[in-house]
Structure formats: structure tokens, C-alpha cells
Design a protein around this motif. Sequence first.
Motif, PDB file in Angstrom:
ATOM      1  N   CYS A   1       0.608  -1.378  -0.450  1.00 52.17           N
ATOM      2  CA  CYS A   1      -0.018   0.072   0.024  1.00 52.17           C
ATOM      3  C   CYS A   1       0.382   0.990   0.593  1.00 52.17           C
ATOM      4  N   SER A   2       0.472   2.526  -0.446  1.00 49.26           N
ATOM      5  CA  SER A   2       0.593   3.439  -0.107  1.00 49.26           C
ATOM      6  C   SER A   2       0.106   4.689   1.018  1.00 49.26           C
ATOM      7  N   MET A   3       1.090   5.258   1.156  1.00 48.10           N
ATOM      8  CA  MET A   3       0.663   5.896   3.102  1.00 48.10           C
ATOM      9  C   MET A   3       0.214   7.191   2.215  1.00 48.10           C
ATOM     10  N   ARG A   4      -1.043   7.306   2.895  1.00 49.62           N
ATOM     11  CA  ARG A   4      -1.179   8.877   2.607  1.00 49.62           C
ATOM     12  C   ARG A   4      -1.017  10.038   3.245  1.00 49.62           C
ATOM     13  N   LYS A   5      -0.896  10.981   2.208  1.00 53.05           N
ATOM     14  CA  LYS A   5      -0.287  12.128   2.917  1.00 53.05           C
ATOM     15  C   LYS A   5      -1.432  12.346   4.371  1.00 53.05           C
TER      16      LYS A   5
END
Lengths: 241, 241
Positions: free
Chosen positions: A89-93
Amino acid sequence: MLSAAQIKHLTSLQLKKYRQKYAEFVIEGGKILAEALQEGVEVKAVIATPAQLDKCRLLAGNIPVLEADEKQMKNISSMSEPPGILAWCSMRKASEMQQPDGWQLALDGIRDPGNLGTIIRTADWFGVRNILLSEDCADIYNPKTLQSSMGSMFRCSIIQGTLTDLLRKANKPVFAAAADGDSMDQLRTASGVLVIGSESHGISEEVKRVCDHSVAIPGDGRTESLNAAVAAGILLYGMVN
Amino acid sequence: MLSAAQIKHLTSLQLKKYRQKYAEFVIEGGKILAEALQEGVEVKAVIATPAQLDKCRLLAGNIPVLEADEKQMKNISSMSEPPGILAWCSMRKASEMQQPDGWQLALDGIRDPGNLGTIIRTADWFGVRNILLSEDCADIYNPKTLQSSMGSMFRCSIIQGTLTDLLRKANKPVFAAAADGDSMDQLRTASGVLVIGSESHGISEEVKRVCDHSVAIPGDGRTESLNAAVAAGILLYGMVN
């Protein structure tokens, strides 16, 4: 099958420094994957053992599903008994605060990732989803934090930084949880930020200085302290009920 | 120095079957030893590394203090970083109920020793010291239970057995914690036994059948469940406040 480079990359995400470098993390298990997808987490790929492939393809929709054999899964998993489903997964800002008028929760020095995840899950239960963390709290993308927060982490707006700055910026009354605090009944009619410190060290001196009020959980005085997650649960209940 | 036979015996107490066979257990660390002594636990001997000898002699009074070197301590300790103080204790017989008129707490299938210890510590905080455990709860003399209960275990009357029998014998209204339960406000004016089940399995069907009422913790409905220790803390708070 996964390539050696993919295995290396996914394995590296077990460490905080690589999670931060790539702004990526992994979650494991079908349930938490379903919650992540529902809450709009950007999933780059799902990795599944042969036995879990069909289930993952159903869950993943348009997201690529990669196959890994048991041995590869063992490598990239942080669990002693991998569930056979892992999502990259990609982190959200750090998103903007969602509920500027409601209670916020601030955590100071909660170093145990399991405890941190449990507190996030409890805050989510009570609808308190704006959470501030001191620098020395555990990493929210630590596999143990993710696991114990269940899907709650994805529903919360969590900002980690210098807690005194974050509290000043919040510009609200700050309530410190403290053994010698005043009645927690005041939480019922107030609103602001509740700060919980660690069991062993309490709230740090710098943070104490920006607190306006203090609250204690009544007890019969023969026990020295409560577990931080239990204390958070009781105070959160007192806030919203 | 400890003899080989003493080391063997003390090491065996890391396992439940030997704890039960000898009705003995060990605790580690100066703080918990002090609490055990204060609460009248029978300590057969204190074992200390050279660095902790003086402190232990002061604490132990008339109780024999045996020296162990670091390597021996590592052997008999259940901790990865032994605090250098270990006490060899005798179990007490399940004592008579201390407060027959107050609330009792019953735990059904709390298998995680850390969670069990945390719940005992929380019950002690609120002065609820009569605790009933189902057979499949973790062992209260498990080192992790002892560690997370802090000294609370020694202040409580804890009986483990067939929970349905124990509840029938208590002869009081039984309140089950359940996600679909009624308002927990009823706890404020009632008295009886509160039953908490495990997070994963809830309260077992047999136990449900002997429950008279059910109570739920209000939440905003987006989270599936609370950690069992957090739920216990909130319900215990609701009972006594």
C-alpha cells in the motif's frame, strides 16, 4: 511468481526507514485488506499464496494480484503464521482534520505498537478520529500497530510530529490525563484535545506546560496505574457519553 | 549459588503443568516482589544476581535470598531481559469471596495472558476483586499474566473452573457484555456478575444461557469491536460510577 527484486522491496518495508523512504507499507490478512479498500487506501498490489488467490482476485477488483509461494510469503510477511494475503500500500498524506469541532486525541510517548493500535481502534469506536502523536510514539505503519488497530487506522486522520506544536496549532482547550487530575465528569460538557501519556513515563514536562486542565479516572486507590489503552477507553467513553 | 536441582525446579515452573503439580510459581522484578510480600503471598525464596543481592536482602526480611549468576538467572527467568530478581512463591488456595455483596467479574475464554493480566489490574483499580475465570482462560500464574496484572493479582480472589457452575453458584443477576446488548446505564444501579467474553469468540453459548441481562458499550457503529481489556475497563467504570 514474485521477482527477487519485489521480494527484497517488500521485505524492506518491515523496517520503518524503508516505509518512510518509499511512503509505502504492507498489511496482512483478508479482513484488513477489505477495510483498507473500503476506506480508499491506495493498494499497489495484492500478494497471495496459491490457496488465497481466488479470494484475493475477488477482493482486489482492478488491482493486480501477484502469486507468491509459501516460502516467499514467509519472507515478506512480518507474522510468524502468515495469513497468505498481503497488500502493498501507499501511505496517504496526513489529511486535513475532518471534524474540527469535535474532540481530538493526542498521544504522548506511546511506544508499544500494539497499545498504539488498540488506542486508535478505541478512538475510532467512539468517533474520535483526529489523532495527534508525539514523535516518540510507535510508527502507525508498524505491522503490529496496523494489526491491533484493525481497520481503524484508515478511518482516522493521524498526524505525528512535535506534540507541543501540534497542540498549540489545534487552538483548543487541552486536557491532560493524570493520576492526580480533577474529575473526569468535566469531559462530558467540554470539548478540546485529550492527551494520554505512556504508562511508564506519563505526559512529558513540555507537553504538560501546554495543558489547560487535567482529568483522572476514579479508582479505589490500591492500584498504581491503568494500562494506557484501558485509560484511553474510559476517558473516551466519558467524553462522548 | 543455586544448585543444579534448584535450577531445574525453578525452570520447570515456566510451564503450567509443573506450576500446578507443585502449586508454585515465580514472579520477577523488585516492584512485583514488594507487592507480593505486602499482600501476604508466601515467598519460599528470593533469587538475585550479585548486583541485586543487597536490595533483595532488604526487601526479603526473613525469607532466604539465594545468589544466582547471570547465566543461571537467564535459565530460570522467563524474560528476555531478566531484571535480576526472581521470587519462588507458593500458590494460595482459592480464597473465599471477600465482598459477597459487590460486583463480581467473570471472564470467558480470555486466552491471551497479557490481556487477562490487564483486565485483572483494571478490575482491581475499580475495587472489583472477585473474579471468576472459565477453564479456557489463560493461566493466572503464567509469567505474562503476572507481569501485566502488576500486583493486582495478589489482591483479588480468583477462581477458575466451569464458568456456568461458578455463575449459578454466585446466585446473582448475570450481565453479559454483548455488541447487541441493552444500555450499559443499567449497570449503575444494579449489582451482580459481569461476564466478558473473548474478542474473537464472544461469550460461549452455554454461558449465554445463564445470563439474565446484556449490556453494550455505545459507539458510532463504524468499528466492529473493542479490545476485551478496553471493553472491560469501560464497563467496570460504568458499574462503579
